[in-house]
Design an enzyme around this catalytic site. Structure first.
Site, PDB file in Angstrom:
ATOM      1  N   TYR A  50      88.698  35.590 -44.168  1.00 47.49           N
ATOM      2  CA  TYR A  50      88.377  34.585 -43.765  1.00 47.49           C
ATOM      3  C   TYR A  50      87.583  35.583 -42.576  1.00 47.49           C
ATOM      4  CZ  TYR A  50      92.456  32.126 -45.848  1.00 47.49           C
ATOM      5  OH  TYR A  50      93.092  31.688 -46.618  1.00 47.49           O
ATOM      6  N   ARG A  58      87.471  23.360 -40.295  1.00 47.96           N
ATOM      7  CA  ARG A  58      88.243  23.369 -41.658  1.00 47.96           C
ATOM      8  C   ARG A  58      88.443  24.830 -42.049  1.00 47.96           C
ATOM      9  NH1 ARG A  58      91.194  19.348 -44.903  1.00 47.96           N
ATOM     10  NH2 ARG A  58      90.019  17.887 -43.983  1.00 47.96           N
ATOM     11  N   LEU A  59      89.653  24.640 -42.385  1.00 49.03           N
ATOM     12  CA  LEU A  59      90.529  26.188 -43.173  1.00 49.03           C
ATOM     13  C   LEU A  59      89.537  26.435 -44.175  1.00 49.03           C
ATOM     14  CD1 LEU A  59      92.743  28.351 -42.523  1.00 49.03           C
ATOM     15  CD2 LEU A  59      94.218  27.504 -43.204  1.00 49.03           C
ATOM     16  N   HIS A  60      89.687  27.469 -44.648  1.00 53.14           N
ATOM     17  CA  HIS A  60      88.278  27.615 -45.915  1.00 53.14           C
ATOM     18  C   HIS A  60      88.944  29.350 -46.227  1.00 53.14           C
ATOM     19  CE1 HIS A  60      85.253  28.103 -42.842  1.00 53.14           C
ATOM     20  NE2 HIS A  60      84.562  29.136 -43.267  1.00 53.14           N
ATOM     21  N   LEU A  61      88.993  29.463 -47.486  1.00 50.06           N
ATOM     22  CA  LEU A  61      88.757  31.217 -47.974  1.00 50.06           C
ATOM     23  C   LEU A  61      87.216  31.619 -48.584  1.00 50.06           C
ATOM     24  CD1 LEU A  61      90.474  33.742 -48.527  1.00 50.06           C
ATOM     25  CD2 LEU A  61      91.480  32.242 -50.640  1.00 50.06           C
TER      26      LEU A  61
END
Length: 148
Positions: A50, A58-61
């Site tokens: 991350y 938006r939470l993203h990997l």
């Protein structure tokens, strides 16, 4: 990079700063999905992580191959966002949430330090004078990869 994927959460989590211990299983699931993506490309090495300060809300990997051979990679800021501690490994995020119940936020000063870091090859100690020199150098590492 040759391969760059994003694993996005269906949950409406805006960033790592909003992650709590209740999201631990989600983080583990995102990591698992990222690792499954890497299995589709066995000839590449990948980094899963991350950004300390994401550019997307938006939470993203990120699941990114470490060849970094791409016409899209043009700036020192972009390079440093994947090759310094600005890029936080997925395992480190998961471990931090397990231990502390949240992600420890990186200070603005540290983020600036990471982005201002001088260019350096991520595979060796070569220090290029600019991005074109670095990109040419990276090709020398790609030529050393075993043929399958």
């Amino acid at each position: 990079a040759q391969h760059h994927f994003l694993v996005l959460s269906k949950a409406n989590i805006s960033s790592l700063a909003k992650v709590t211990k209740e999201h631990l299983e989600l983080l583990k699931h995102m990591d698992k999905m990222g690792k499954q993506l890497t299995e589709e490309h066995p000839d590449s090495n990948f980094k899963l992580g991350y950004h300390a300060e994401p550019s997307m809300t938006r939470l993203h990997l990120h699941v990114i191959s470490d060849d970094f051979n791409s016409p899209s990679l043009k700036t020192k800021k972009h390079w440093n966002s994947f090759t310094t501690d600005f890029f936080v490994p997925s395992e480190k995020i998961i471990a931090g949430v397990q231990e502390r119940g949240k992600v420890i936020h990186v200070s603005k000063d540290k983020i600036k330090e990471y982005m201002d870091t001088g260019l350096k090859c991520h595979k060796c100690n070569f220090i290029p004078k600019n991005m074109p020199t670095l990109k040419t150098h990276i090709l020398t590492h790609l030529k050393k990869l075993p043929k399958v």
